[in-house]
Design a protein around this motif. Structure first.
Motif, PDB file in Angstrom:
ATOM      1  N   ASP A 152       1.237   3.199  -7.988  1.00 62.47           N
ATOM      2  CA  ASP A 152       0.421   2.366  -8.881  1.00 62.47           C
ATOM      3  C   ASP A 152       1.198   1.844 -10.080  1.00 62.47           C
ATOM      4  O   ASP A 152       0.867   0.791 -10.628  1.00 62.47           O
ATOM      5  CB  ASP A 152      -0.788   3.168  -9.386  1.00 62.47           C
ATOM      6  N   GLN A 173      -5.573  -2.738  -4.572  1.00 64.05           N
ATOM      7  CA  GLN A 173      -4.836  -2.123  -5.676  1.00 64.05           C
ATOM      8  C   GLN A 173      -5.587  -2.421  -6.973  1.00 64.05           C
ATOM      9  O   GLN A 173      -5.346  -3.413  -7.661  1.00 64.05           O
ATOM     10  CB  GLN A 173      -3.409  -2.686  -5.741  1.00 64.05           C
ATOM     11  N   TRP A 178       3.556  -4.502  -9.464  1.00 62.67           N
ATOM     12  CA  TRP A 178       2.201  -4.899  -9.830  1.00 62.67           C
ATOM     13  C   TRP A 178       2.189  -5.756 -11.082  1.00 62.67           C
ATOM     14  O   TRP A 178       1.293  -6.595 -11.254  1.00 62.67           O
ATOM     15  CB  TRP A 178       1.317  -3.665  -9.954  1.00 62.67           C
ATOM     16  N   ASP A 198       0.809  -1.218   0.000  1.00 62.13           N
ATOM     17  CA  ASP A 198       0.000   0.000   0.000  1.00 62.13           C
ATOM     18  C   ASP A 198       0.843   1.270   0.000  1.00 62.13           C
ATOM     19  O   ASP A 198       0.310   2.381  -0.069  1.00 62.13           O
ATOM     20  CB  ASP A 198      -0.985   0.004   1.169  1.00 62.13           C
TER      21      ASP A 198
END
Length: 301
Positions: free
Chosen positions: A208, A245, A213, A204
């Motif tokens: 992004d 996410q 990811w 967290d």
């Protein structure tokens, strides 16, 4: 008049609630999961206080449902039914959690895994509503999955452990994962502690557009490929802290399509449909809703 008592017993926190039906929570309390000696009496105290406060208007607690972290024993014919068994959670191995509340509350107690509970909740009023076969997978502190087939949770030798399938390492992979039982399993590579161990920062707190990811999506999609081929769910619901996410969802859909390589000839896969791999409809209330459903089942058994 009667009340349902429900517990979503997570490895990080307990959610205890009392409801008049599956959707109407009258009182709720959340607190950290510490030791059984501390946590179970604290939950019991909540239910006794809630019943005393509510019984004049709503009646007494007549049944309870527990959706618990595991592994657990879900064989109702076993002398260890309702036990938390081989969990890595310190202090909780071989805990008779269901038996504690049967003895102290003197009511029928339904029992299942926390993820089956969440799946039941999603089937009742969330992203699984109207479907016969779907999966709820949580990716957070650990990875687990509830599988609903013909509107019932899947049980067998024990219960499905979708978080411990072995994944093929990516090219150049050096990270072994964080699972104490298996290298390169889904939980060891994808859970929140794995993200922190690999990148040195909790998920967290990563931006992004961080490469974490893409790595995460590739491993989650690899797991989903196996689930699609073995179970053929009508929908896959991905919950848990990691899946907050939201940028992961399109990455996972795209990677799953690539991995299946046209073999599953269905528009849900080929068109990367947004209604196939989805977040929970009930968000953080799926598990406790499932606990009430387990309570209702126990009351009518």
């Amino acid at each position: 008049m009667s009340l349902y008592a429900g517990i979503e017993a997570g490895g990080t926190k307990f959610v205890c609630a009392v409801a008049s039906d599956f959707d109407t929570i009258l009182k709720e309390e959340r607190f950290p999961t510490t030791t059984p000696e501390e946590t179970l009496p604290r939950a019991l105290d909540f239910f006794r206080r809630a019943e005393e406060e509510l019984k004049d208007q709503h009646g007494a607690i007549t049944s309870m449902g527990i959706a618990a972290f595991g592994p657990v024993n879900v064989d109702s014919s076993s002398s260890r039914y309702g036990w938390i068994t081989s969990t890595p959670k310190p202090g909780w191995k071989n805990t008779d959690i269901r038996g504690y509340f049967v003895r102290e509350m003197n009511v029928p107690v339904g029992f299942d895994t926390d993820v089956n509970g969440a799946a039941l909740g999603e089937g009742h009023a969330g992203a699984g509503r109207g479907l016969d076969t779907f999966m709820y997978i949580t990716i957070g502190t650990g990875v687990g999955g509830g599988i609903i087939v013909n509107n019932k949770p899947v049980h067998g030798l024990v219960h499905p452990e979708v978080g411990h399938m072995i994944l093929k390492p990516r090219e150049g992979e050096t990270f072994q994962g964080v699972c104490p039982y298996h290298s390169h399993c889904v939980e060891g590579m994808c859970a929140g502690p794995a993200i922190k161990a690999r990148w040195g920062t909790p998920g967290d707190q990563l931006p992004d557009d961080h490469e974490a990811w893409d790595v995460e999506a590739s491993y989650i999609a690899q797991a989903l490929m196996s689930y699609v081929l073995i179970i053929s769910p009508e929908r896959i619901i991905l919950g848990g802290g990691v899946m907050h996410q939201r940028q992961l969802f399109p990455k996972i859909r795209k990677e799953l399509k690539t991995l299946l390589n046209g073999y599953v000839d269905h528009p849900a896969i080929l068109e990367e449909r947004e209604d196939y791999i989805v977040p929970p409809g009930l968000e953080d209330h799926a598990g406790i809703t499932g606990a009430f459903i387990l309570a209702a089942g126990a009351a009518h058994r």
